[in-house]
Design a protein around this motif. Structure first.
Motif: not given
Length: 339
Positions: A244-261
């Protein structure tokens, strides 16, 4: 029909791993689906190795045969835990040999209960799987989780180093079996630190579709008040926490990656990932913890059929998502990202 290569993350859960047997059995019937990498802990690792071994022997049909052979061997060996005095168990114990053995682990160590480290799984694993061939030319990437006892950390073994001992380490419950020694270090069940580890499928594989097969409920209604209920819930929490900790970390990383270029590297990989989940949430909430110790062949086949049905339902609803979009929102499923 378009071809899709996917990655698999397979949870462990004792006999409940037969649900995953059924899921894989159904997926292997799909000519348009192939597998790049498979990550697993405990029973999930067993299923991963069975799939790879069978595929090396005979493609998808070979994988189906290998999975069936492995779980049939488990069911036929279930006599190994039968106790002749089960009917006269002390008051308060469930009338199950496995439950009785588990009860003894509260008072005795594996060295006291099982001084010769008898493990029927060892013979099955060595008989069923050709580890030399997998090390030489596995048809899929394998990531087998184990827990390094001294450091208390996750260790992931790959197909290039895999032996029977590595696989047994991934399924070594420390209350029942002696630690498995590999290169002078002790290892316990991989479920404690990664059930299963997802990061190898993100960092070391290329396929964008990642299918998670879950064997633990994401939540329970109410708080247990009995000794057995509390113990069972703690076990579930322990075996789910790292995942669960890893999946939450992935969700956060994906959220931030969507705003990247940045068009390369990890940001691009995270944006491209498509997540899918097959679970048995409703079924698992109805089963008590002791069911994970029931390895009778009849029960394992019931679980296989349940897994096949759930995979069939998932394919009917989400097969078109493969190669296009996620069919599961990991932020919603696994809780809000930790901040």
């Amino acid at each position: 029909m378009p071809k899709h290569r996917i990655n698999l993350a397979l949870q462990g859960g004792g006999a409940l791993g037969a649900i995953t047997w059924g899921v894989l059995d159904r997926l292997l019937e799909e000519p348009g689906i192939s597998f790049e990498g498979v990550s697993g802990a405990s029973a999930g690792a067993m299923n991963a190795v069975a799939l790879a071994h069978g595929w090396a022997e005979g493609g998808a049909e070979g994988a189906r045969r290998a999975l069936a052979a492995f779980w049939t061997a488990i069911g036929e060996a279930s006599y190994a835990v039968q106790l002749p005095f089960t009917p006269s168990l002390p008051a308060g114990f469930a009338h199950s040999p496995a439950t009785f053995l588990l009860g003894l682990t509260r008072f005795f160590s594996p060295q006291e209960i099982n001084p010769f480290d008898i493990n029927p799984l060892r013979a099955i694993v060595k008989q069923q799987f050709d580890f030399e061939r997998l090390r030489r030319a596995s048809p899929v990437r394998l990531f087998v989780a184990a827990t390094h006892v001294r450091r208390g950390s996750l260790r992931v073994f790959t197909e290039r180093e895999l032996t029977a001992e590595h696989l047994l380490a991934s399924a070594c419950l420390p209350t029942l079996h002696h630690a498995v020694v590999i290169d002078g270090e002790d290892y316990w069940d991989g479920g404690y630190t990664g059930n299963p580890p997802v990061y190898p499928l993100v960092y070391d594989c290329e396929a964008a579709d990642l299918l998670i097969v879950m064997l633990l409920p994401r939540e329970r209604t109410g708080t247990p008040s009995s000794v057995e209920g509390i113990r069972a819930r703690l076990t579930e929490i322990h075996f789910n926490a790292a995942f669960l900790r890893e999946m939450r970390g992935l969700a956060l990383a994906r959220e931030r990656a969507r705003g990247g270029w940045w068009p390369f590297g990890l940001e691009r990989r995270l944006r491209a990932l498509r997540f899918h989940v097959i679970d048995s949430e409703d079924l698992l909430r109805e089963l008590d913890g002791g069911k994970a110790l029931n390895t009778s062949l009849a029960f394992l086949r019931e679980l296989r059929d349940e897994g096949r049905a759930r995979a069939d339902t998932w394919l009917a609803a989400h097969r078109a998502s493969l190669g296009r979009r996620s069919s599961a929102d990991i932020a919603t499923l696994f809780g809000p990202p930790a901040r």
